[in-house]
Design an enzyme around this catalytic site. Structure first.
Site, mmCIF file in Angstrom:
data_model
loop_
_atom_site.group_PDB
_atom_site.id
_atom_site.type_symbol
_atom_site.label_atom_id
_atom_site.label_comp_id
_atom_site.label_asym_id
_atom_site.label_seq_id
_atom_site.Cartn_x
_atom_site.Cartn_y
_atom_site.Cartn_z
ATOM 1 N N CYS A 85 0.623 -1.253 0.162
ATOM 2 C CA CYS A 85 -0.086 0.037 -0.096
ATOM 3 C C CYS A 85 0.952 1.364 0.041
ATOM 4 O O CYS A 85 0.833 1.999 -1.059
ATOM 5 C CB CYS A 85 -0.940 0.118 1.030
ATOM 6 S SG CYS A 85 -2.003 -1.169 1.333
ATOM 7 N N HIS B 49 -2.828 6.965 4.154
ATOM 8 C CA HIS B 49 -1.938 6.118 4.504
ATOM 9 C C HIS B 49 -0.726 6.479 4.107
ATOM 10 O O HIS B 49 0.207 6.092 3.654
ATOM 11 C CB HIS B 49 -2.000 4.815 3.719
ATOM 12 C CG HIS B 49 -1.666 3.597 4.304
ATOM 13 N ND1 HIS B 49 -1.269 2.437 3.861
ATOM 14 C CD2 HIS B 49 -1.080 3.303 5.582
ATOM 15 C CE1 HIS B 49 -0.933 1.612 4.413
ATOM 16 N NE2 HIS B 49 -0.524 2.105 5.629
HETATM 17 CA CA CA Z 1 -3.071 -2.056 -0.941
#
Ligand code: CA
Length: 452
Positions: free
Chosen positions: A70, A128
Protein backbone atom coordinates in the site's frame (compact mmCIF):
# COMPACT_ATOMS: atom_id res chain seq x y z
CA UNK A 1 -17.12 36.40 -49.52
CA UNK A 2 -18.57 38.33 -46.60
CA UNK A 3 -19.87 35.12 -45.14
CA UNK A 4 -16.47 33.48 -45.59
CA UNK A 5 -14.65 36.27 -43.71
CA UNK A 6 -17.25 36.29 -40.96
CA UNK A 7 -16.74 32.56 -40.50
CA UNK A 8 -12.95 32.94 -40.55
CA UNK A 9 -13.10 35.66 -37.90
CA UNK A 10 -15.33 33.49 -35.79
CA UNK A 11 -13.00 30.50 -35.96
CA UNK A 12 -9.64 32.28 -35.81
CA UNK A 13 -9.55 33.07 -32.08
CA UNK A 14 -10.40 29.44 -31.26
CA UNK A 15 -7.52 28.20 -33.37
CA UNK A 16 -5.13 30.51 -31.55
CA UNK A 17 -6.19 29.50 -28.06
CA UNK A 18 -4.25 26.72 -26.33
CA UNK A 19 -6.20 23.51 -25.64
CA UNK A 20 -8.08 23.67 -22.34
CA UNK A 21 -6.32 21.99 -19.45
CA UNK A 22 -7.93 18.59 -18.94
CA UNK A 23 -9.35 17.54 -15.61
CA UNK A 24 -7.39 14.72 -14.01
CA UNK A 25 -9.11 11.91 -12.13
CA UNK A 26 -6.79 9.44 -10.44
CA UNK A 27 -8.73 6.43 -9.14
CA UNK A 28 -6.88 3.88 -7.03
CA UNK A 29 -8.36 0.64 -5.71
CA UNK A 30 -6.83 -1.15 -2.73
CA UNK A 31 -5.70 -4.79 -3.00
CA UNK A 32 -7.82 -5.43 -6.11
CA UNK A 33 -6.71 -8.57 -7.95
CA UNK A 34 -5.69 -8.50 -11.61
CA UNK A 35 -8.71 -10.62 -12.59
CA UNK A 36 -11.19 -9.08 -10.14
CA UNK A 37 -12.64 -6.68 -12.73
CA UNK A 38 -14.68 -7.93 -15.65
CA UNK A 39 -12.58 -6.04 -18.23
CA UNK A 40 -9.73 -8.36 -17.16
CA UNK A 41 -11.82 -11.51 -17.17
CA UNK A 42 -13.47 -11.66 -13.73
CA UNK A 43 -15.46 -14.90 -13.72
CA UNK A 44 -18.23 -14.47 -11.17
CA UNK A 45 -19.35 -10.82 -11.01
CA UNK A 46 -19.55 -7.76 -13.26
CA UNK A 47 -17.94 -4.33 -12.91
CA UNK A 48 -19.99 -2.42 -15.52
CA UNK A 49 -18.78 1.09 -14.72
CA UNK A 50 -15.11 0.12 -14.76
CA UNK A 51 -15.76 -1.77 -17.98
CA UNK A 52 -17.31 1.38 -19.48
CA UNK A 53 -14.26 3.36 -18.38
CA UNK A 54 -11.99 0.74 -19.97
CA UNK A 55 -14.03 0.83 -23.19
CA UNK A 56 -13.75 4.62 -23.30
CA UNK A 57 -9.94 4.43 -23.31
CA UNK A 58 -6.95 2.11 -23.12
CA UNK A 59 -6.56 -1.11 -21.13
CA UNK A 60 -2.88 -1.44 -20.19
CA UNK A 61 -2.34 -5.19 -19.93
CA UNK A 62 1.12 -4.72 -18.42
CA UNK A 63 0.22 -1.97 -15.98
CA UNK A 64 2.42 -2.02 -12.88
CA UNK A 65 2.66 -0.29 -9.55
CA UNK A 66 6.00 0.69 -8.07
CA UNK A 67 5.56 -1.48 -4.95
CA UNK A 68 3.73 -4.67 -3.99
CA UNK A 69 1.94 -3.04 -1.04
CA UNK A 70 0.00 0.00 0.00
CA UNK A 71 1.85 3.00 1.33
CA UNK A 72 5.05 2.88 -0.75
CA UNK A 73 3.00 2.67 -3.96
CA UNK A 74 1.07 5.77 -2.88
CA UNK A 75 4.31 7.61 -2.03
CA UNK A 76 5.70 6.81 -5.48
CA UNK A 77 2.44 7.76 -7.14
CA UNK A 78 2.16 11.20 -5.55
CA UNK A 79 5.83 12.08 -6.13
CA UNK A 80 6.43 10.42 -9.51
CA UNK A 81 9.60 8.97 -8.04
CA UNK A 82 10.79 5.60 -6.86
CA UNK A 83 9.79 5.79 -3.20
CA UNK A 84 13.01 4.02 -2.18
CA UNK A 85 14.93 7.13 -3.29
CA UNK A 86 13.55 8.92 -0.23
CA UNK A 87 13.20 6.04 2.24
CA UNK A 88 9.44 5.43 1.99
CA UNK A 89 9.71 1.69 1.52
CA UNK A 90 7.38 0.44 4.28
CA UNK A 91 3.92 1.10 5.67
CA UNK A 92 3.80 3.82 8.35
CA UNK A 93 2.35 2.68 11.67
CA UNK A 94 -0.68 4.57 12.95
CA UNK A 95 0.90 7.04 15.36
CA UNK A 96 -0.13 10.72 15.19
CA UNK A 97 2.99 11.62 17.27
CA UNK A 98 5.44 10.06 14.78
CA UNK A 99 7.10 12.72 12.63
CA UNK A 100 9.17 10.23 10.62
CA UNK A 101 6.69 7.58 9.41
CA UNK A 102 5.06 9.38 6.49
CA UNK A 103 5.70 10.84 3.05
CA UNK A 104 8.84 12.94 3.62
CA UNK A 105 8.13 16.67 3.58
CA UNK A 106 11.19 17.17 1.38
CA UNK A 107 9.28 15.62 -1.54
CA UNK A 108 7.15 17.63 -3.96
CA UNK A 109 3.69 16.17 -4.54
CA UNK A 110 1.56 16.04 -7.68
CA UNK A 111 -1.26 18.16 -6.19
CA UNK A 112 1.28 20.84 -5.22
CA UNK A 113 2.48 21.05 -8.81
CA UNK A 114 -1.02 20.96 -10.30
CA UNK A 115 -2.20 23.60 -7.84
CA UNK A 116 0.53 25.91 -9.08
CA UNK A 117 -0.79 25.32 -12.60
CA UNK A 118 -4.25 26.55 -11.58
CA UNK A 119 -5.96 23.30 -10.65
CA UNK A 120 -8.43 22.79 -7.81
CA UNK A 121 -7.06 19.76 -5.96
CA UNK A 122 -9.04 17.22 -3.93
CA UNK A 123 -8.43 13.96 -2.12
CA UNK A 124 -11.20 11.48 -1.29
CA UNK A 125 -10.63 8.04 0.24
CA UNK A 126 -7.64 6.43 1.95
CA UNK A 127 -4.47 8.39 2.73
CA UNK A 128 -1.91 6.07 4.42
CA UNK A 129 0.98 8.51 4.02
CA UNK A 130 1.56 9.31 7.69
CA UNK A 131 -0.62 9.96 10.76
CA UNK A 132 1.16 13.04 12.14
CA UNK A 133 -0.69 16.30 11.33
CA UNK A 134 2.29 17.46 9.26
CA UNK A 135 1.52 14.68 6.76
CA UNK A 136 -2.18 15.62 6.38
CA UNK A 137 -3.41 15.91 2.77
CA UNK A 138 -4.12 19.64 3.27
CA UNK A 139 -0.42 20.08 4.11
CA UNK A 140 0.65 18.10 1.04
CA UNK A 141 -1.02 20.05 -1.72
CA UNK A 142 -4.72 19.26 -1.53
CA UNK A 143 -7.25 22.10 -1.25
CA UNK A 144 -9.96 19.75 -0.04
CA UNK A 145 -9.86 16.46 1.79
CA UNK A 146 -12.31 13.77 2.84
CA UNK A 147 -11.59 10.26 3.97
CA UNK A 148 -9.66 7.95 6.28
CA UNK A 149 -6.12 8.94 7.16
CA UNK A 150 -4.81 5.48 8.08
CA UNK A 151 -4.09 2.33 6.12
CA UNK A 152 -7.68 1.12 6.08
CA UNK A 153 -11.01 1.33 7.85
CA UNK A 154 -14.12 -0.55 8.84
CA UNK A 155 -16.74 -0.22 6.11
CA UNK A 156 -19.93 -0.41 8.14
CA UNK A 157 -20.66 2.48 10.53
CA UNK A 158 -20.17 1.84 14.24
CA UNK A 159 -18.11 -1.34 13.65
CA UNK A 160 -15.70 -2.35 16.37
CA UNK A 161 -12.01 -2.64 15.54
CA UNK A 162 -8.51 -1.29 16.19
CA UNK A 163 -7.87 2.45 16.58
CA UNK A 164 -6.63 3.03 13.02
CA UNK A 165 -9.66 1.30 11.48
CA UNK A 166 -12.29 3.10 13.57
CA UNK A 167 -11.08 6.72 13.62
CA UNK A 168 -13.67 9.26 12.50
CA UNK A 169 -13.61 10.36 8.90
CA UNK A 170 -11.60 13.50 8.22
CA UNK A 171 -13.18 16.38 6.31
CA UNK A 172 -10.75 19.21 5.71
CA UNK A 173 -8.96 18.48 8.99
CA UNK A 174 -12.10 18.09 11.13
CA UNK A 175 -13.56 14.82 12.43
CA UNK A 176 -16.83 13.66 10.91
CA UNK A 177 -19.02 10.68 11.74
CA UNK A 178 -19.38 7.81 9.30
CA UNK A 179 -23.09 7.39 8.62
CA UNK A 180 -23.20 4.89 5.77
CA UNK A 181 -21.21 2.22 3.96
CA UNK A 182 -17.76 3.78 3.57
CA UNK A 183 -17.44 3.24 -0.18
CA UNK A 184 -20.82 4.94 -0.68
CA UNK A 185 -19.49 7.98 1.20
CA UNK A 186 -16.50 8.10 -1.16
CA UNK A 187 -18.74 7.92 -4.24
CA UNK A 188 -20.85 10.80 -2.91
CA UNK A 189 -17.85 12.95 -2.13
CA UNK A 190 -16.14 12.31 -5.47
CA UNK A 191 -19.31 13.31 -7.33
CA UNK A 192 -19.72 16.40 -5.16
CA UNK A 193 -16.12 17.52 -5.77
CA UNK A 194 -16.52 17.18 -9.53
CA UNK A 195 -19.84 19.04 -9.49
CA UNK A 196 -18.49 21.78 -7.20
CA UNK A 197 -15.62 22.54 -9.58
CA UNK A 198 -17.58 22.61 -12.81
CA UNK A 199 -16.02 24.77 -15.48
CA UNK A 200 -12.47 24.95 -14.10
CA UNK A 201 -9.61 22.44 -14.17
CA UNK A 202 -9.58 20.03 -11.25
CA UNK A 203 -7.48 17.14 -10.01
CA UNK A 204 -9.20 14.50 -7.87
CA UNK A 205 -7.28 11.68 -6.18
CA UNK A 206 -10.00 9.14 -5.44
CA UNK A 207 -8.28 6.44 -3.40
CA UNK A 208 -10.69 3.73 -2.32
CA UNK A 209 -9.74 1.42 0.55
CA UNK A 210 -11.92 -1.22 -1.15
CA UNK A 211 -11.68 -4.12 -1.46
CA UNK A 212 -8.93 -4.26 1.22
CA UNK A 213 -9.87 -6.28 4.31
CA UNK A 214 -11.86 -6.39 6.58
CA UNK A 215 -14.35 -8.23 4.40
CA UNK A 216 -17.46 -6.17 5.12
CA UNK A 217 -20.37 -5.39 2.83
CA UNK A 218 -23.80 -3.88 3.29
CA UNK A 219 -26.87 -5.98 2.50
CA UNK A 220 -27.67 -3.80 -0.53
CA UNK A 221 -24.36 -4.66 -2.21
CA UNK A 222 -24.51 -8.30 -1.13
CA UNK A 223 -27.88 -8.57 -2.87
CA UNK A 224 -26.18 -7.70 -6.19
CA UNK A 225 -23.86 -10.72 -5.95
CA UNK A 226 -26.07 -13.20 -4.09
CA UNK A 227 -25.44 -15.83 -6.79
CA UNK A 228 -21.87 -16.36 -5.51
CA UNK A 229 -21.96 -19.38 -3.19
CA UNK A 230 -18.80 -18.83 -1.13
CA UNK A 231 -19.47 -16.30 1.63
CA UNK A 232 -16.01 -14.71 1.65
CA UNK A 233 -15.84 -14.41 -2.13
CA UNK A 234 -19.40 -13.05 -2.18
CA UNK A 235 -18.43 -10.35 0.33
CA UNK A 236 -15.33 -9.36 -1.60
CA UNK A 237 -17.42 -9.21 -4.78
CA UNK A 238 -19.98 -6.96 -3.04
CA UNK A 239 -17.18 -4.63 -1.91
CA UNK A 240 -15.80 -4.47 -5.46
CA UNK A 241 -19.24 -3.85 -6.96
CA UNK A 242 -19.80 -1.02 -4.47
CA UNK A 243 -16.53 0.54 -5.61
CA UNK A 244 -17.50 0.07 -9.25
CA UNK A 245 -20.75 1.88 -8.59
CA UNK A 246 -18.94 4.75 -6.84
CA UNK A 247 -16.69 5.10 -9.90
CA UNK A 248 -19.84 5.15 -12.03
CA UNK A 249 -21.28 7.99 -9.98
CA UNK A 250 -18.07 10.02 -10.29
CA UNK A 251 -18.10 9.52 -14.07
CA UNK A 252 -21.79 10.49 -14.16
CA UNK A 253 -20.90 13.77 -12.39
CA UNK A 254 -18.20 14.34 -15.02
CA UNK A 255 -20.77 13.82 -17.79
CA UNK A 256 -23.35 16.08 -16.15
CA UNK A 257 -20.85 18.91 -15.76
CA UNK A 258 -19.64 18.60 -19.36
CA UNK A 259 -16.22 17.39 -18.21
CA UNK A 260 -16.23 13.79 -19.44
CA UNK A 261 -14.64 14.42 -22.85
CA UNK A 262 -11.67 16.37 -21.52
CA UNK A 263 -10.93 14.37 -18.36
CA UNK A 264 -7.83 12.21 -18.16
CA UNK A 265 -8.65 9.22 -15.95
CA UNK A 266 -6.20 6.72 -14.51
CA UNK A 267 -7.55 3.64 -12.76
CA UNK A 268 -5.46 0.92 -11.11
CA UNK A 269 -4.99 -1.01 -7.89
CA UNK A 270 -2.23 -0.05 -5.44
CA UNK A 271 -0.93 -3.65 -5.47
CA UNK A 272 -2.05 -7.11 -6.49
CA UNK A 273 -4.65 -9.19 -4.69
CA UNK A 274 -3.52 -10.60 -1.31
CA UNK A 275 -4.28 -14.22 -2.13
CA UNK A 276 -2.94 -15.43 1.24
CA UNK A 277 -5.56 -13.53 3.25
CA UNK A 278 -8.50 -12.72 0.96
CA UNK A 279 -10.47 -14.59 -1.74
CA UNK A 280 -9.16 -12.47 -4.62
CA UNK A 281 -8.12 -13.54 -8.11
CA UNK A 282 -4.88 -12.52 -9.79
CA UNK A 283 -5.69 -14.61 -12.87
CA UNK A 284 -2.65 -16.38 -14.29
CA UNK A 285 -0.17 -14.26 -12.34
CA UNK A 286 2.11 -15.78 -9.72
CA UNK A 287 1.73 -14.89 -6.06
CA UNK A 288 0.10 -11.67 -4.77
CA UNK A 289 0.39 -8.63 -2.53
CA UNK A 290 3.78 -8.30 -0.87
CA UNK A 291 5.56 -10.23 -3.64
CA UNK A 292 7.59 -8.97 -6.58
CA UNK A 293 6.31 -11.78 -8.76
CA UNK A 294 3.71 -10.47 -11.21
CA UNK A 295 0.76 -11.11 -8.89
CA UNK A 296 2.05 -8.51 -6.44
CA UNK A 297 2.85 -5.71 -8.86
CA UNK A 298 0.87 -6.14 -12.12
CA UNK A 299 -2.61 -4.72 -11.63
CA UNK A 300 -5.82 -3.83 -13.49
CA UNK A 301 -4.81 -0.59 -15.25
CA UNK A 302 -6.84 1.78 -17.46
CA UNK A 303 -6.10 5.18 -18.95
CA UNK A 304 -8.99 7.10 -20.50
CA UNK A 305 -9.08 10.54 -22.11
CA UNK A 306 -11.78 10.69 -24.79
CA UNK A 307 -10.47 13.99 -26.19
CA UNK A 308 -7.07 12.46 -27.01
CA UNK A 309 -7.04 8.66 -26.78
CA UNK A 310 -8.82 6.18 -29.01
CA UNK A 311 -11.61 4.30 -27.26
CA UNK A 312 -11.42 0.54 -26.97
CA UNK A 313 -7.64 0.18 -27.30
CA UNK A 314 -5.24 -2.17 -25.58
CA UNK A 315 -1.61 -1.38 -24.80
CA UNK A 316 0.84 -4.20 -24.19
CA UNK A 317 4.11 -2.39 -23.31
CA UNK A 318 4.74 -1.94 -19.58
CA UNK A 319 3.52 1.26 -17.95
CA UNK A 320 3.74 2.17 -14.27
CA UNK A 321 1.99 4.15 -11.58
CA UNK A 322 5.10 6.36 -11.56
CA UNK A 323 3.98 7.61 -15.00
CA UNK A 324 0.93 9.42 -13.58
CA UNK A 325 2.97 12.38 -12.31
CA UNK A 326 4.89 13.05 -15.52
CA UNK A 327 1.78 12.51 -17.64
CA UNK A 328 -0.38 14.81 -15.51
CA UNK A 329 2.24 17.57 -15.57
CA UNK A 330 2.61 17.31 -19.34
CA UNK A 331 -1.11 17.51 -20.12
CA UNK A 332 -1.73 20.23 -17.51
CA UNK A 333 1.24 22.25 -18.77
CA UNK A 334 2.47 22.26 -15.16
CA UNK A 335 6.11 22.94 -14.41
CA UNK A 336 7.98 20.28 -12.48
CA UNK A 337 10.16 22.11 -9.94
CA UNK A 338 13.84 22.33 -10.80
CA UNK A 339 15.91 19.56 -9.26
CA UNK A 340 13.00 17.09 -9.02
CA UNK A 341 14.04 13.92 -10.85
CA UNK A 342 10.97 12.03 -12.03
CA UNK A 343 11.13 8.28 -12.70
CA UNK A 344 8.00 8.10 -14.87
CA UNK A 345 7.27 9.40 -18.36
CA UNK A 346 4.36 11.06 -20.16
CA UNK A 347 2.56 8.01 -21.55
CA UNK A 348 0.02 9.85 -23.71
CA UNK A 349 2.12 9.90 -26.95
CA UNK A 350 2.71 6.15 -26.48
CA UNK A 351 -0.92 5.31 -25.74
CA UNK A 352 -2.14 7.44 -28.66
CA UNK A 353 0.25 5.73 -31.10
CA UNK A 354 2.10 8.95 -31.87
CA UNK A 355 5.23 7.34 -30.42
CA UNK A 356 5.46 3.61 -31.22
CA UNK A 357 8.39 2.95 -28.87
CA UNK A 358 7.95 1.33 -25.47
CA UNK A 359 7.65 3.99 -22.75
CA UNK A 360 10.30 2.29 -20.57
CA UNK A 361 13.48 0.38 -21.23
CA UNK A 362 13.29 -1.12 -17.75
CA UNK A 363 11.09 -1.15 -14.64
CA UNK A 364 12.56 -1.87 -11.20
CA UNK A 365 11.31 -3.03 -7.80
CA UNK A 366 12.85 -3.37 -4.34
CA UNK A 367 11.21 -4.14 -1.00
CA UNK A 368 12.37 -4.01 2.63
CA UNK A 369 15.63 -2.22 1.87
CA UNK A 370 16.77 -5.19 -0.25
CA UNK A 371 14.74 -8.22 0.90
CA UNK A 372 13.55 -8.71 -2.66
CA UNK A 373 14.26 -7.25 -6.08
CA UNK A 374 12.75 -7.45 -9.55
CA UNK A 375 13.34 -5.96 -12.96
CA UNK A 376 11.36 -6.05 -16.18
CA UNK A 377 13.11 -5.41 -19.50
CA UNK A 378 11.08 -6.11 -22.62
CA UNK A 379 9.64 -9.60 -22.16
CA UNK A 380 12.28 -10.53 -19.58
CA UNK A 381 11.58 -10.56 -15.87
CA UNK A 382 14.36 -11.05 -13.35
CA UNK A 383 13.23 -11.78 -9.78
CA UNK A 384 14.99 -12.28 -6.48
CA UNK A 385 12.12 -13.09 -4.12
CA UNK A 386 12.18 -12.57 -0.37
CA UNK A 387 13.94 -15.43 1.40
CA UNK A 388 15.31 -17.01 -1.79
CA UNK A 389 19.02 -17.70 -2.06
CA UNK A 390 19.10 -17.26 -5.82
CA UNK A 391 17.44 -15.17 -8.50
CA UNK A 392 15.18 -16.39 -11.31
CA UNK A 393 14.65 -15.36 -14.93
CA UNK A 394 11.39 -15.63 -16.86
CA UNK A 395 10.18 -14.74 -20.34
CA UNK A 396 6.76 -13.22 -19.72
CA UNK A 397 5.74 -13.44 -23.36
CA UNK A 398 5.57 -17.23 -23.11
CA UNK A 399 5.31 -17.58 -19.35
CA UNK A 400 3.25 -14.84 -17.70
CA UNK A 401 2.80 -17.15 -14.69
CA UNK A 402 6.58 -17.15 -14.03
CA UNK A 403 6.79 -20.94 -13.87
CA UNK A 404 9.94 -21.77 -15.84
CA UNK A 405 13.22 -20.35 -14.58
CA UNK A 406 15.44 -19.72 -17.60
CA UNK A 407 18.57 -18.68 -15.69
CA UNK A 408 20.48 -21.82 -16.73
CA UNK A 409 19.50 -21.42 -20.40
CA UNK A 410 20.12 -17.66 -20.55
CA UNK A 411 22.89 -16.88 -18.05
CA UNK A 412 24.04 -13.82 -20.03
CA UNK A 413 20.55 -12.25 -19.89
CA UNK A 414 20.24 -13.00 -16.17
CA UNK A 415 23.66 -11.43 -15.53
CA UNK A 416 22.80 -8.31 -17.56
CA UNK A 417 19.52 -7.79 -15.71
CA UNK A 418 21.07 -8.39 -12.31
CA UNK A 419 23.76 -5.86 -13.09
CA UNK A 420 21.11 -3.29 -14.09
CA UNK A 421 18.99 -3.76 -10.97
CA UNK A 422 22.05 -3.56 -8.70
CA UNK A 423 23.17 -0.34 -10.41
CA UNK A 424 19.69 1.10 -9.75
CA UNK A 425 19.87 -0.11 -6.15
CA UNK A 426 22.90 2.12 -5.60
CA UNK A 427 20.69 5.18 -6.19
CA UNK A 428 18.37 4.23 -3.30
CA UNK A 429 18.60 4.85 0.43
CA UNK A 430 17.90 2.79 3.54
CA UNK A 431 14.20 2.80 4.59
CA UNK A 432 13.40 5.66 7.01
CA UNK A 433 10.83 3.60 8.95
CA UNK A 434 9.60 0.03 9.29
CA UNK A 435 6.15 -1.45 8.72
CA UNK A 436 4.19 -2.31 11.86
CA UNK A 437 3.81 -5.84 10.44
CA UNK A 438 4.82 -7.36 7.10
CA UNK A 439 2.23 -6.45 4.46
CA UNK A 440 0.22 -9.31 2.96
CA UNK A 441 1.70 -11.85 5.37
CA UNK A 442 -1.07 -12.20 7.94
CA UNK A 443 -1.53 -15.88 8.74
CA UNK A 444 -5.23 -15.91 9.66
CA UNK A 445 -7.77 -15.28 6.89
CA UNK A 446 -9.78 -12.09 7.32
CA UNK A 447 -13.18 -12.64 8.89
CA UNK A 448 -16.39 -11.81 7.09
CA UNK A 449 -18.79 -9.31 8.62
CA UNK A 450 -21.97 -8.02 7.11
CA UNK A 451 -25.03 -6.14 8.24
CA UNK A 452 -26.91 -3.05 7.26
CA1 CA B 1 -3.08 -2.13 -0.86
Amino acid sequence: MHRFFALALLLAPCALLPAAQPNILLIVADDLGYADVSFNGCKDYETPHLDALAKSGVICTSGYVSHPFCSPTRAGLLTGRHQQRFGHENNPKWDPADTVAGLPLTETTLPQVLKSAGYATGWVGKWHLGAHPQFHPLKRGFDESYGVLGGGHMYLPRSKGGAEYTIPLDRNGAAEEQTKYLTDHFGDEASAFITRHKGKPWFLYLAFNAPHTPLQASDAWLERVKHIPDERRRTLAAMSVAMDDAVGRAMQAARETGAAENTLVFFFSDNGGPIAVAPCDNGPLRDGKGSVFEGGIRVPFVVSWPAKLKAGSRFEHPVTSLDVFATACAVADAKVPEGVKLDGVNVIPHLSGENSAAPHERLYWRTGGGDSFALRQGDWKWVKPRGADKAMLFNLKDDVGEKTDLTAQKPEVAAELEKAVMAWNKELITPLFQSPRPAGKRTQPAQVKSSN
